[in-house]
Scaffold this active site. Structure first.
Site, PDB file in Angstrom:
ATOM      1  N   HIS A 295      -0.637   3.563   7.584  1.00 43.12           N
ATOM      2  CA  HIS A 295      -0.697   3.015   6.467  1.00 43.12           C
ATOM      3  C   HIS A 295       0.619   2.404   6.158  1.00 43.12           C
ATOM      4  O   HIS A 295       0.719   1.153   6.012  1.00 43.12           O
ATOM      5  CB  HIS A 295      -1.049   4.036   5.183  1.00 43.12           C
ATOM      6  CG  HIS A 295      -1.072   3.565   3.830  1.00 43.12           C
ATOM      7  ND1 HIS A 295      -2.143   3.058   3.374  1.00 43.12           N
ATOM      8  CD2 HIS A 295       0.120   3.054   3.039  1.00 43.12           C
ATOM      9  CE1 HIS A 295      -1.908   2.466   2.033  1.00 43.12           C
ATOM     10  NE2 HIS A 295      -0.592   2.751   2.046  1.00 43.12           N
ATOM     11  N   GLU A 296       1.738   3.212   6.190  1.00 43.60           N
ATOM     12  CA  GLU A 296       3.160   2.681   6.021  1.00 43.60           C
ATOM     13  C   GLU A 296       3.357   1.415   7.166  1.00 43.60           C
ATOM     14  O   GLU A 296       4.108   0.637   6.862  1.00 43.60           O
ATOM     15  CB  GLU A 296       4.325   3.864   6.085  1.00 43.60           C
ATOM     16  CG  GLU A 296       3.955   4.900   4.916  1.00 43.60           C
ATOM     17  CD  GLU A 296       3.887   4.222   3.807  1.00 43.60           C
ATOM     18  OE1 GLU A 296       4.430   3.380   3.237  1.00 43.60           O
ATOM     19  OE2 GLU A 296       3.235   4.673   2.673  1.00 43.60           O
ATOM     20  N   HIS A 299       2.452  -1.717   5.819  1.00 39.18           N
ATOM     21  CA  HIS A 299       3.202  -2.285   4.871  1.00 39.18           C
ATOM     22  C   HIS A 299       4.499  -2.907   5.675  1.00 39.18           C
ATOM     23  O   HIS A 299       4.762  -3.962   5.238  1.00 39.18           O
ATOM     24  CB  HIS A 299       3.988  -1.116   3.896  1.00 39.18           C
ATOM     25  CG  HIS A 299       2.880  -0.891   2.984  1.00 39.18           C
ATOM     26  ND1 HIS A 299       2.445  -1.689   1.944  1.00 39.18           N
ATOM     27  CD2 HIS A 299       2.520   0.396   2.440  1.00 39.18           C
ATOM     28  CE1 HIS A 299       1.724  -1.132   1.031  1.00 39.18           C
ATOM     29  NE2 HIS A 299       1.589   0.210   1.456  1.00 39.18           N
ATOM     30  N   GLU A 325      -0.684  -3.991  -0.400  1.00 35.73           N
ATOM     31  CA  GLU A 325      -1.656  -2.742  -0.147  1.00 35.73           C
ATOM     32  C   GLU A 325      -2.816  -2.940   0.683  1.00 35.73           C
ATOM     33  O   GLU A 325      -3.290  -2.403   1.509  1.00 35.73           O
ATOM     34  CB  GLU A 325      -2.114  -2.099  -1.615  1.00 35.73           C
ATOM     35  CG  GLU A 325      -2.522  -0.794  -1.511  1.00 35.73           C
ATOM     36  CD  GLU A 325      -1.856   0.317  -1.242  1.00 35.73           C
ATOM     37  OE1 GLU A 325      -0.380  -0.071  -0.927  1.00 35.73           O
ATOM     38  OE2 GLU A 325      -2.182   1.553  -0.563  1.00 35.73           O
TER      39      GLU A 325
HETATM   40 ZN    ZN Z   1       0.632   1.676   0.285  1.00 37.73          ZN
END
Ligand code: ZN
Length: 533
Positions: A295-296, A299, A325
């Site tokens: 997830h990170e 980003h 996101e």
């Molecule tokens: Zn996030």
């Protein structure tokens, strides 16, 4: 206004993100133009403003990752001073007069015009805020966070209620100072998702909620029960770290322009050529090492994909929290929780943890990482129920800011909506309406961006499946360059040329639309749970 991304209980605590390039390259061809000199002066100011913002970001990164506990008070003072300096730079008379000169100038390129438009938007929001209100908000959020922590621990909502109500009153004052066309909440939403209107979001969220809730019910009623125990054995932390670091490199995170560390709440921060993220590990749960990590990295891949020549300007910045996101959720869920991805990487995972995954078949592993279970806590929610948690918060905070709901009625409305959306009743307010830090910090307007990310991710996936040749075959072979390349070209490198709605419309031919997300959920989870959705 650069963005920091923070999952879990702490929303992003930061500001801009920047590297080091020839921003001034913009002006080289411009000196013989009407706007040339003014634009060059403007960009110099903007870049300084962004530099200070990135400086704040790195101090915050250090605070979460490296700083000894004793440094807290001094760090708070440093950050407060830098915030004041940044505010002064953005709202200076010089900035105001340059913006006046450049706004609507006929000979700006589309990129230059976008820089002017976006800085004007930041400038307007900043100058409209009365200094006393800024001060009061800063002071009150610090008090309200402390009150929230204590009240949550003691499970006494009554103790937090007056702090929340006062925060809402201050946020209403903020909305009135900034101005809005439709409802006060729009002025707050605009900070995180520039250009979004709550009436459009409400429409899309309503259509999403009414279709998601029956899907959750069908899954809960299914006889298929994935075995979560597969993922909750003892996994040595150092091996988790090695595997997690290797996996994000596989999907395209560039360690030459980044690093990873550990913090209590995962977050990503940085500019373009220095983008760092944190993750966390649990001895008896492999999931954070895999999915919080991916997830990170999602980003971070966004930030690293921005054009370095635009460093320190809105064109070198991300579009919105919702689009940010969408990138993290695309990599985490659409790719990282897909069957083709694990057809490719499950053998590697088994090699890293031979004892833990001995006799575990890929289909069972795949079902376990896609376990759906209505739960009380947002940060632990699965891919299907997550958006319902968000819609509940959006509904409550919007009604509070718009004057339709008081703080004292929040627990009742919260519990009622949990029953309605997810079929469960929180046993107490600590694990109910007091579970998130956002409201105590004054982050009203932030929550909807999490669900917008899910919706945008599904829309972009639908488009990529048609534009990137052999999309899922590439995933199955672990060849992510064409996919990352598509995102780099069509989203990351565009900076803030377009607002979120226009970006998505330009790429997919339609605005915010939850249909693709619902179709994605149905086609993925129907087979896992052996139900017709
Ligand atoms: Zn996030």
């Amino acid at each position: 206004m650069p963005l920091g991304h923070n999952e879990g209980a702490r929303p992003p605590s930061e500001k801009p993100l920047r590297p080091m390039t020839d921003i001034l390259g913009h002006s080289s061809k411009g000196t013989d133009r009407m706007a040339g000199k003014a634009y060059a002066d403007f960009i110099e100011l903007v870049k300084e403003y962004y530099d200070v913002g990135y400086g704040q970001g790195w101090l915050q990164w250090d605070q979460e990752v490296m700083m000894p506990e004793g440094g807290a008070a001094e760090r708070a003072s440093q950050l407060a001073t830098l915030a004041k300096v940044a505010h002064g730079m953005l709202t200076s008379d010089r900035m105001g007069s340059l913006l006046k000169e450049l706004e609507g100038a006929p000979d700006l390129t589309p990129e230059e015009a976008a820089n002017v438009r976006e800085v004007k938007w930041m400038y307007d929001r900043a100058v409209k805020m009365p200094p006393e209100l800024v001060k009061e908000l800063t002071k009150h959020s610090s008090l309200a966070m402390q009150a929230w922590q204590k009240a949550r621990k003691a499970n006494r909502y009554k103790d937090f209620e007056p702090f929340l109500q006062h925060m809402i009153d201050l946020k209403c004052q903020q909305a009135n100072a900034i101005g809005y066309e439709d409802v006060p909440y729009d002025a707050l939403l605009d900070e995180y998702e520039p250009g979004a209107r709550s009436r459009d979001v409400v429409k899309v969220f309503d259509s999403l909620q009414s279709r998601l809730t029956p899907i959750v019910k069908a899954i809960v009623d299914s006889d298929v029960k994935p075995d979560e125990g597969i993922l909750t054995k003892a996994f040595p932390i150092d091996k988790q770290r090695d595997f997690g670091n290797w996996l994000v490199r596989e999907i395209g995170y560039d360690y030459n322009c980044g690093r990873t560390d550990v913090s209590a709440h995962p977050f990503t921060t940085g500019s373009i050529q220095d983008v760092r993220f944190t993750t966390r590990f649990q001895e008896r749960d492999i999931r954070p090492a895999l999915f919080a990590n991916i997830h990170e990295a999602g980003h971070a891949i966004y930030q690293q994909g921005i054009d370095p020549k635009n460093y320190g300007t809105p064109m070198g910045d991300s579009v919105s929290l919702g689009i940010h996101e969408s990138q993290s959720r695309f990599w985490e869920n659409v790719i990282g929780r897909s069957r083709p991805f694990w057809r490719c990487y499950y053998p590697d995972l088994k090699k890293a943890f031979p004892r833990q995954f001995r006799n575990v078949r890929l289909p069972d592993f795949y079902a376990a990482i896609n376990l759906v279970r209505p739960s009380l806590i947002r940060v632990e929610a699965d891919e299907v129920t997550y958006s319902l948690h968000i819609m509940l918060r959006f509904d409550i905070e919007r009604k509070m800011v718009n004057g339709e709901l008081c703080a004292k009625d929040v627990p009742e409305v919260w519990n009622e909506k949990m029953r309605q959306y997810l079929g469960i009743t929180p046993p107490n307010d600590a694990d109910g309406c007091m579970q998130d830090i956002h409201w105590s910090m004054g982050y009203q307007g932030y929550f909807p961006t999490y669900a917008l990310g899910n919706i945008y991710a599904a829309q972009l996936t639908h488009k990529m499946e048609r534009s990137v040749k052999g999309f899922w075959d590439l995933v199955e072979r672990g060849e992510f360059k064409p996919i990352k390349g598509w995102l780099n070209r069509n989203i990351h490198s565009k900076g803030r040329l377009l607002r979120a709605e226009d970006l998505i419309k330009g790429l997919t031919g339609e605005g915010l639309n939850a249909d693709h997300y619902i179709a994605y959920i149905k086609s993925k989870f129907g087979p896992i749970y052996d139900v017709r959705l």
